[in-house]
Design an enzyme around this catalytic site. Structure first.
Site, PDB file in Angstrom:
ATOM      1  N   ASP A 169       1.029  -1.215   0.080  1.00 14.62           N
ATOM      2  CA  ASP A 169       0.417  -0.058   0.097  1.00 14.62           C
ATOM      3  C   ASP A 169       1.287   1.344   0.060  1.00 14.62           C
ATOM      4  OD1 ASP A 169      -2.427   1.587   0.675  1.00 14.62           O
ATOM      5  OD2 ASP A 169      -1.477   1.690   2.230  1.00 14.62           O
ATOM      6  N   ASP A 185      -0.283   5.313   0.103  1.00 19.98           N
ATOM      7  CA  ASP A 185      -1.060   5.886   1.704  1.00 19.98           C
ATOM      8  C   ASP A 185      -0.735   5.115   3.071  1.00 19.98           C
ATOM      9  OD1 ASP A 185      -0.671   8.186  -0.114  1.00 19.98           O
ATOM     10  OD2 ASP A 185      -2.996   6.811  -0.745  1.00 19.98           O
ATOM     11  N   ARG A 217     -12.083   7.738  -3.221  1.00 25.27           N
ATOM     12  CA  ARG A 217     -12.369   9.068  -2.604  1.00 25.27           C
ATOM     13  C   ARG A 217     -13.179   9.361  -2.296  1.00 25.27           C
ATOM     14  NH1 ARG A 217      -9.882  12.999  -7.562  1.00 25.27           N
ATOM     15  NH2 ARG A 217      -8.352  11.385  -7.538  1.00 25.27           N
ATOM     16  N   ASP A 241      -1.199  -0.816   6.258  1.00 22.79           N
ATOM     17  CA  ASP A 241      -1.913   0.466   7.420  1.00 22.79           C
ATOM     18  C   ASP A 241      -3.305   0.779   7.803  1.00 22.79           C
ATOM     19  OD1 ASP A 241      -2.149   1.981   5.439  1.00 22.79           O
ATOM     20  OD2 ASP A 241      -1.862   4.013   6.841  1.00 22.79           O
TER      21      ASP A 241
HETATM   22  C1  BG6 Z   1      -5.843   5.979  -0.249  1.00 24.40           C
HETATM   23  C2  BG6 Z   1      -5.918   6.378   0.839  1.00 24.40           C
HETATM   24  O1  BG6 Z   1      -4.552   5.080  -0.843  1.00 24.40           O
HETATM   25  O2  BG6 Z   1      -6.430   6.615  -1.175  1.00 24.40           O
HETATM   26  C3  BG6 Z   1      -7.504   7.515   1.098  1.00 24.40           C
HETATM   27  O3  BG6 Z   1      -5.718   5.779   1.978  1.00 24.40           O
HETATM   28  C4  BG6 Z   1      -7.493   8.015  -0.283  1.00 24.40           C
HETATM   29  O4  BG6 Z   1      -7.443   7.962   2.140  1.00 24.40           O
HETATM   30  C5  BG6 Z   1      -7.560   7.630  -1.314  1.00 24.40           C
HETATM   31  O5  BG6 Z   1      -8.823   7.791   0.241  1.00 24.40           O
HETATM   32  C6  BG6 Z   1      -7.790   7.726  -2.611  1.00 24.40           C
HETATM   33  O6  BG6 Z   1      -7.249   8.454  -2.972  1.00 24.40           O
HETATM   34  P1  BG6 Z   1      -6.852   9.698  -3.881  1.00 24.40           P
HETATM   35  O7  BG6 Z   1      -5.511   9.733  -4.274  1.00 24.40           O
HETATM   36  O8  BG6 Z   1      -7.431   9.109  -5.313  1.00 24.40           O
HETATM   37  O9  BG6 Z   1      -8.078  10.437  -3.745  1.00 24.40           O
HETATM   38 MG    MG Z   2      -2.310   3.127   3.644  1.00 25.80          MG
END
Ligand code: BG6
Ligand code: MG
Length: 212
Positions: free
Chosen positions: A7, A9, A47, A169
């Site tokens: 993963d 983020d 999102r 996480d």
């Molecule tokens: C994930 C995050 O990696 O990506 C989430 O943990 C987030 O919090 C999701 O909503 C979507 O991300 P993005 O960048 O496409 O808005």
């Molecule tokens: Mg994550």
């Protein structure tokens, strides 16, 4: 030899604070209550699903899909402005050296992230060409806890799911890994989750995970 699917983020980089700041700015402008506890529920979630969780506290006039799209765009614009401030120092030496060591030992390395900003983030930290495969929010139709993003990563690597170790996480990410038939390593919040196969305290503990 097992393959690793990471993963992004909250595992390789700490963009969580930027997600929080960007959603918080949108929520404040809309007069919606939002705090860190609610933000924790957004880990690993797409999102669109994140917005729905935030809107549980919304008490105004009903929103159309167009309104929701505009709110997501507003959040994403703020988020990308924050991401633009990132550089190579936003990926720790511990993460970099552990990834290098896993690669040296012969493991394939992939990304499995719900984020549509994955490639932008990897480029910001100077890892745009590093991974053997990248599966992200741009190649899936179902977000974690659905296993699609990890199954796609395994497919891109040419590996069977049983041969993959996912590092996560988020609870939703651990659920996704397990339902995809993969081994789930949990760090941070996910280290204390009951469905995690191997909890780790710090990223370099990956080098001690059995079968590694
Ligand atoms: C994930 C995050 O990696 O990506 C989430 O943990 C987030 O919090 C999701 O909503 C979507 O991300 P993005 O960048 O496409 O808005
Ligand atoms: Mg994550």
């Amino acid at each position: 030899m097992k393959a690793f699917i990471f993963d992004l983020d909250g595992v390789l980089v700490f963009t969580d604070k930027f997600h929080y700041q960007a959603w918080k700015a949108m929520a404040d402008r809309m007069g919606i209550y939002f705090d860190e506890t609610i933000n924790n529920r957004l880990r690993g979630v797409s999102r669109a699903d994140s917005l729905e969780i935030i809107l549980e506290r919304y008490e105004g006039v009903p929103l159309t899909q167009e309104d929701k799209d505009a709110l997501m765009e507003e959040k994403n614009n703020t988020y990308r402005e924050l991401l633009a401030t990132m550089g190579p120092s936003d990926m720790s030496d511990e993460v970099r050296s552990t990834l290098d060591e896993l690669r040296l030992r012969g493991h394939k390395l992939a990304i499995g992230s719900s984020s549509k900003n994955t490639k932008f983030i990897l480029e910001q930290v100077g890892m745009g060409d590093y991974f053997d495969a990248v599966s992200d929010g741009t190649n899936i139709t179902r977000s974690k806890p659905d296993p699609e993003v990890f199954l796609k990563a395994a497919e891109f690597l040419g590996e069977s799911p049983e041969n993959c170790i996912v590092v996560e996480d988020a609870h939703a990410g651990i659920d996704a890994a397990r339902s995809g038939g993969m081994t789930a390593v949990g760090i941070g919040e996910a280290a204390g989750y009951g469905k995690t196969d191997f909890p780790i305290k710090t990223f370099s503990d990956l080098l001690k995970v059995p079968a590694v």
